[in-house]
Design an enzyme around this catalytic site. Structure first.
Site: not given
Ligand code: FPP
Length: 231
Positions: A6-7, A9, A23, A53, A55, A117, A193
């Site tokens: 997460d994070g 954006g 991303h 969600e 989408w 893995l 955990e």
């Molecule tokens: C959440 O951050 C992240 C996502 C919804 C997408 C994660 C995808 C990748 C990192 C692409 C690569 C992945 C693989 C497995 C090859 P957010 O957009 O919700 O960030 P925010 O909370 O700051 O808005």
């Protein structure tokens, strides 16, 4: 282990860029985490890459994210093979764009003989969708008299989840400082955990991964027992 990435954006916004820039930079964090996991002998890593969600995000972000996944899967497959990593996926894969699903299936097949893995990517996934799906599949079996209601226990139910062949995570990591689970692996994390770090996903590197594991190693997992009862 399981990871809520997460994070992305916020990371992009801090730099005055579009969300997709976050991303794109998140892919390097995935790469470094996978390498570190291979090096220290982690057996399973499940990444939450796209939720049911998600989408609902703007079309532009969804489409670019799908293309990014196609590119990442294609580019990383040789490296996964080199490191003995097997790719798997969970979620409503039928809902993915054709190109994304095809790339994913090709990579799953190309890495299927690897056994160091398992990297499991959750795509178009949500835990409530998964649990409802499992209940429906079990109900159909009962209706067809292939199983009886008395056969339904926790082990049987687990086998009908998307993660049927993957053990429950010992540790769940979430980046970006948010303290929630967001519909990820709700059944499977019953005794996991939890580790939350303020680091935004694109900045997450092996040192953060190791910090999470070191923190985990200090914990006492009692699974409902008392300290005195533990071996
Ligand atoms: C959440 O951050 C992240 C996502 C919804 C997408 C994660 C995808 C990748 C990192 C692409 C690569 C992945 C693989 C497995 C090859 P957010 O957009 O919700 O960030 P925010 O909370 O700051 O808005």
């Amino acid at each position: 282990m399981a990871l809520i990435m997460d994070g992305n954006g916020r990371w992009a916004k801090q730099r005055g860029k579009e969300r997709i820039f976050g991303h794109e930079n998140g892919v390097e964090a995935v790469r470094d985490t996978v390498k570190a996991a291979v090096e220290i002998g982690v057996s399973y890593l499940t990444f939450f890459a796209f939720s049911t969600e998600n989408w609902c995000r703007p079309d532009n972000e969804v489409n670019t994210l799908m293309q990014l996944l196609v590119d990442a899967i294609r580019n990383e497959t040789p490296e996964l093979n080199k490191n003995g990593v097997r790719l798997q996926a969970i979620g409503n894969l039928e809902s993915l764009p054709h190109s994304c699903k095809k790339e994913l299936m090709d990579a799953i097949s190309l890495t299927s003989q690897n056994n160091k893995l398992i990297v499991n990517v959750a795509l178009s996934y949500s835990a409530r969708w998964e649990i409802a799906n499992a209940a429906r599949k079990i109900a159909e079996k009962v209706k067809n008299q292939e199983i009886s209601p008395g056969d339904i226990d926790q082990d049987l139910f687990s086998n009908y989840l998307e993660t049927g062949n993957i053990p429950d995570p010992d540790l769940l990591i979430r980046t970006s400082g948010e303290l929630r689970i967001s519909n990820f692996l709700l059944w499977q994390i019953a005794y996991s955990e939890l580790y939350f770090t303020p680091v935004l996903w694109p900045d997450f590197r092996r040192k953060h991964f190791y910090q999470a594991i070191l923190d985990y190693q200090k914990r006492e997992r009692r699974f409902g027992k008392t300290t005195e009862q533990l071996p």
